[in-house]
Design an enzyme around this catalytic site. Structure first.
Site, PDB file in Angstrom:
ATOM      1  CE  LYS A  48      42.864  35.101  38.703  1.00 50.79           C
ATOM      2  NZ  LYS A  48      44.897  35.671  39.586  1.00 50.79           N
ATOM      3  CB  ALA A  49      40.362  27.201  39.416  1.00 47.94           C
ATOM      4  N   GLY A  50      41.754  28.937  41.972  1.00 53.14           N
ATOM      5  CA  GLY A  50      42.302  28.916  43.658  1.00 53.14           C
ATOM      6  C   GLY A  50      44.090  28.063  43.003  1.00 53.14           C
ATOM      7  CB  THR A  52      47.500  31.286  44.398  1.00 52.70           C
ATOM      8  OG1 THR A  52      47.800  32.120  42.995  1.00 52.70           O
ATOM      9  CG2 THR A  52      48.720  32.082  45.193  1.00 52.70           C
ATOM     10  CG  HIS A 110      47.123  28.106  34.946  1.00 56.03           C
ATOM     11  ND1 HIS A 110      46.611  28.077  35.610  1.00 56.03           N
ATOM     12  CD2 HIS A 110      47.637  29.114  34.771  1.00 56.03           C
ATOM     13  CE1 HIS A 110      46.565  28.330  36.638  1.00 56.03           C
ATOM     14  NE2 HIS A 110      47.198  29.631  35.625  1.00 56.03           N
ATOM     15  NE  ARG A 132      36.733  31.610  42.165  1.00 57.00           N
ATOM     16  CZ  ARG A 132      37.309  32.789  42.690  1.00 57.00           C
ATOM     17  NH1 ARG A 132      38.074  32.791  42.004  1.00 57.00           N
ATOM     18  NH2 ARG A 132      36.502  33.227  43.397  1.00 57.00           N
ATOM     19  CB  SER A 140      38.530  35.657  38.997  1.00 55.74           C
ATOM     20  OG  SER A 140      39.901  35.583  40.163  1.00 55.74           O
ATOM     21  CD  GLN A 231      41.654  32.106  58.220  1.00 54.76           C
ATOM     22  OE1 GLN A 231      42.588  32.877  58.901  1.00 54.76           O
ATOM     23  NE2 GLN A 231      41.217  31.404  58.988  1.00 54.76           N
ATOM     24  CG  ASP A 233      40.641  38.652  55.664  1.00 56.32           C
ATOM     25  OD1 ASP A 233      40.823  38.490  53.966  1.00 56.32           O
ATOM     26  OD2 ASP A 233      39.947  38.742  56.018  1.00 56.32           O
ATOM     27  NE  ARG A 258      38.494  40.010  42.021  1.00 49.37           N
ATOM     28  CZ  ARG A 258      37.479  39.387  41.972  1.00 49.37           C
ATOM     29  NH1 ARG A 258      36.571  40.954  42.390  1.00 49.37           N
ATOM     30  NH2 ARG A 258      36.114  38.645  41.995  1.00 49.37           N
ATOM     31  N   GLY A 260      38.017  36.735  47.151  1.00 47.42           N
ATOM     32  CA  GLY A 260      38.445  35.153  47.130  1.00 47.42           C
ATOM     33  C   GLY A 260      37.209  34.874  47.900  1.00 47.42           C
TER      34      GLY A 260
HETATM   35  S1  PPS Z   1      46.826  32.065  39.401  1.00 46.08           S
HETATM   36  O1  PPS Z   1      47.167  33.682  38.519  1.00 46.08           O
HETATM   37  O2  PPS Z   1      45.714  31.502  37.678  1.00 46.08           O
HETATM   38  O3  PPS Z   1      47.508  31.245  39.304  1.00 46.08           O
HETATM   39  O4  PPS Z   1      44.820  32.577  40.182  1.00 46.08           O
HETATM   40  P1  PPS Z   1      44.837  32.119  41.020  1.00 46.08           P
HETATM   41  O5  PPS Z   1      45.453  31.608  41.833  1.00 46.08           O
HETATM   42  O6  PPS Z   1      44.704  30.268  39.733  1.00 46.08           O
HETATM   43  O7  PPS Z   1      43.525  32.653  41.415  1.00 46.08           O
HETATM   44  C1  PPS Z   1      43.235  33.595  42.081  1.00 46.08           C
HETATM   45  C2  PPS Z   1      41.665  33.768  43.112  1.00 46.08           C
HETATM   46  O8  PPS Z   1      41.899  32.875  44.023  1.00 46.08           O
HETATM   47  C3  PPS Z   1      41.240  34.183  45.060  1.00 46.08           C
HETATM   48  N1  PPS Z   1      42.360  33.673  46.340  1.00 46.08           N
HETATM   49  C4  PPS Z   1      41.434  32.999  47.368  1.00 46.08           C
HETATM   50  N2  PPS Z   1      40.293  32.819  47.063  1.00 46.08           N
HETATM   51  C5  PPS Z   1      40.255  32.461  48.684  1.00 46.08           C
HETATM   52  N3  PPS Z   1      40.493  31.915  49.956  1.00 46.08           N
HETATM   53  C6  PPS Z   1      42.388  32.012  49.749  1.00 46.08           C
HETATM   54  N4  PPS Z   1      43.173  31.838  50.408  1.00 46.08           N
HETATM   55  C7  PPS Z   1      42.651  32.367  48.371  1.00 46.08           C
HETATM   56  N5  PPS Z   1      43.578  33.025  47.513  1.00 46.08           N
HETATM   57  C8  PPS Z   1      43.353  33.174  46.437  1.00 46.08           C
HETATM   58  C9  PPS Z   1      41.967  35.456  44.843  1.00 46.08           C
HETATM   59  O9  PPS Z   1      40.865  35.855  45.366  1.00 46.08           O
HETATM   60  C10 PPS Z   1      41.358  35.799  43.154  1.00 46.08           C
HETATM   61  O10 PPS Z   1      39.947  35.425  43.334  1.00 46.08           O
HETATM   62  P2  PPS Z   1      38.925  36.296  43.280  1.00 46.08           P
HETATM   63  O11 PPS Z   1      38.131  36.392  42.458  1.00 46.08           O
HETATM   64  O12 PPS Z   1      39.888  37.303  41.938  1.00 46.08           O
HETATM   65  O13 PPS Z   1      39.530  37.149  44.220  1.00 46.08           O
END
Ligand code: PPS
Length: 296
Positions: A48-50, A52, A110, A132, A140, A231, A233, A258, A260
């Site tokens: 959940k640190a970013g 994706t 991970h 993160r 998250s 981005q 959205d 969720r 972001g």
């Molecule tokens: S995982 O399951 O570990 O692979 O999840 P991961 O991708 O590391 O983390 C998901 C959180 O990243 C947010 N996210 C983003 N934030 C900003 N911009 C972009 N483009 C973006 N893409 C993914 C995603 O919304 C999850 O965070 P939260 O706080 O839950 O929204």
């Protein structure tokens, strides 16, 4: 997919000192012996640190122009295999990675630094680590564990937060993970340590840094295309990036993409929880130089 029978949620157990679930250890022999290639790029994160976001950026940078069909036909988890995963709804991550025909291969993990297959170090592969801040990371992760049938039940927020502080999460302690990778950066020159908060603050600047680490020099137009495509959205609407094609995740409970944001922890932590967390954080992080921001 709606009527699919879901298996029971897995239980946490200790695996070489790290809390784990069987989905990430069942295939351990193949993970341990995984053969990296010198041009592989490993994207490493605590969950959940970013992951994706950065995976998608890297995929666009390398293949956005040369393989546009990927954008409409291949979900991110097939473009960037999750090395240690073994979910039975897909081939194991090691197999997906072995079958990748792209070069470089982009591979997600991970794993805490000490469990990364040694082949990545032997080949001196490039690694992008994304970190993160603990509070947003915990929030998250909580929502992810609520909606993801393949993880243990999160229970209520207060208990979950305590478990996070105790390191009893899938992939273990956040504190050990971010500091372990930070220490490794001092000796492994090909490790780019990236912060989610910096990405939110100025994606363009971080994209420039990433390109310089990777030795890429895309045109300004190309960079803008990548920045725009990644981005929040835009990714949230993109079924190839938003995990909506994964049956074990219930988006009615919480979507993968969720919020972001940086600072959503303020909507979850009580004042008492925040104070207790900060106190404990100081103790756990007293021997490291890594610094996080909880607001931008
Ligand atoms: S995982 O399951 O570990 O692979 O999840 P991961 O991708 O590391 O983390 C998901 C959180 O990243 C947010 N996210 C983003 N934030 C900003 N911009 C972009 N483009 C973006 N893409 C993914 C995603 O919304 C999850 O965070 P939260 O706080 O839950 O929204």
């Amino acid at each position: 997919m709606e009527n699919m029978e879901l298996p029971p949620r897995p239980k946490l157990f200790d695996f070489h000192g790290v809390s784990m679930i069987h989905h990430f250890t069942d295939n351990w022999e193949n993970i341990r012996n995984f053969q990296a290639r010198p041009d592989d790029i490993l994207i490493a994160t605590y969950p959940k640190a970013g992951t994706t976001w950065v995976s998608y950026i890297l995929d666009l940078l390398y293949f956005g122009q040369t393989a546009p069909e990927r954008q409409t036909s291949l979900p991110i988890y097939e473009r960037v295999p999750f090395l240690e995963s073994d979910f039975h709804i897909l081939p194991p991550g090691t197999e997906l990675a072995d079958k990748l025909s792209t070069s470089p291969r982009l591979i997600k993990t991970h794993l805490p630094v000490q469990l990364v297959p040694k082949s990545f170090w032997e080949h001196n592969c490039r690694i992008v680590y994304v970190a993160r801040n603990a509070k947003d990371n915990a929030v998250s992760y909580f929502h992810f564990d609520r909606m993801n049938q393949a993880h243990p039940e999160p229970g209520d927020w207060n208990n979950y937060l305590q478990r996070f502080m105790d390191g009893k999460m899938v992939f273990g302690s956040w504190y050990d993970h971010v500091t372990g990778w930070w220490e490794r950066k001092q000796t492994h020159s090909k490790l780019h340590y990236l912060f989610y908060e910096d990405m939110v603050e100025d994606t363009g600047r971080e994209l420039d840094r990433l390109c310089s680490f990777l030795g890429l020099s895309p045109s300004a137009e190309e960079k803008e295309r990548v920045r725009g495509g990644a981005q929040f959205d835009t990714m949230k609407k993109n079924s190839m990036a938003n995990y909506s094609t994964v049956p074990i995740m219930d988006f009615k409970i919480s979507p993968f993409m969720r919020k972001g944001k940086v600072g959503d922890w303020k909507n979850h932590f009580t004042v008492a929880q925040s104070e207790q967390f900060d106190e404990d954080y100081k103790k756990k992080m007293k021997n490291t130089t890594v610094q996080f921001r909880t607001v931008v």
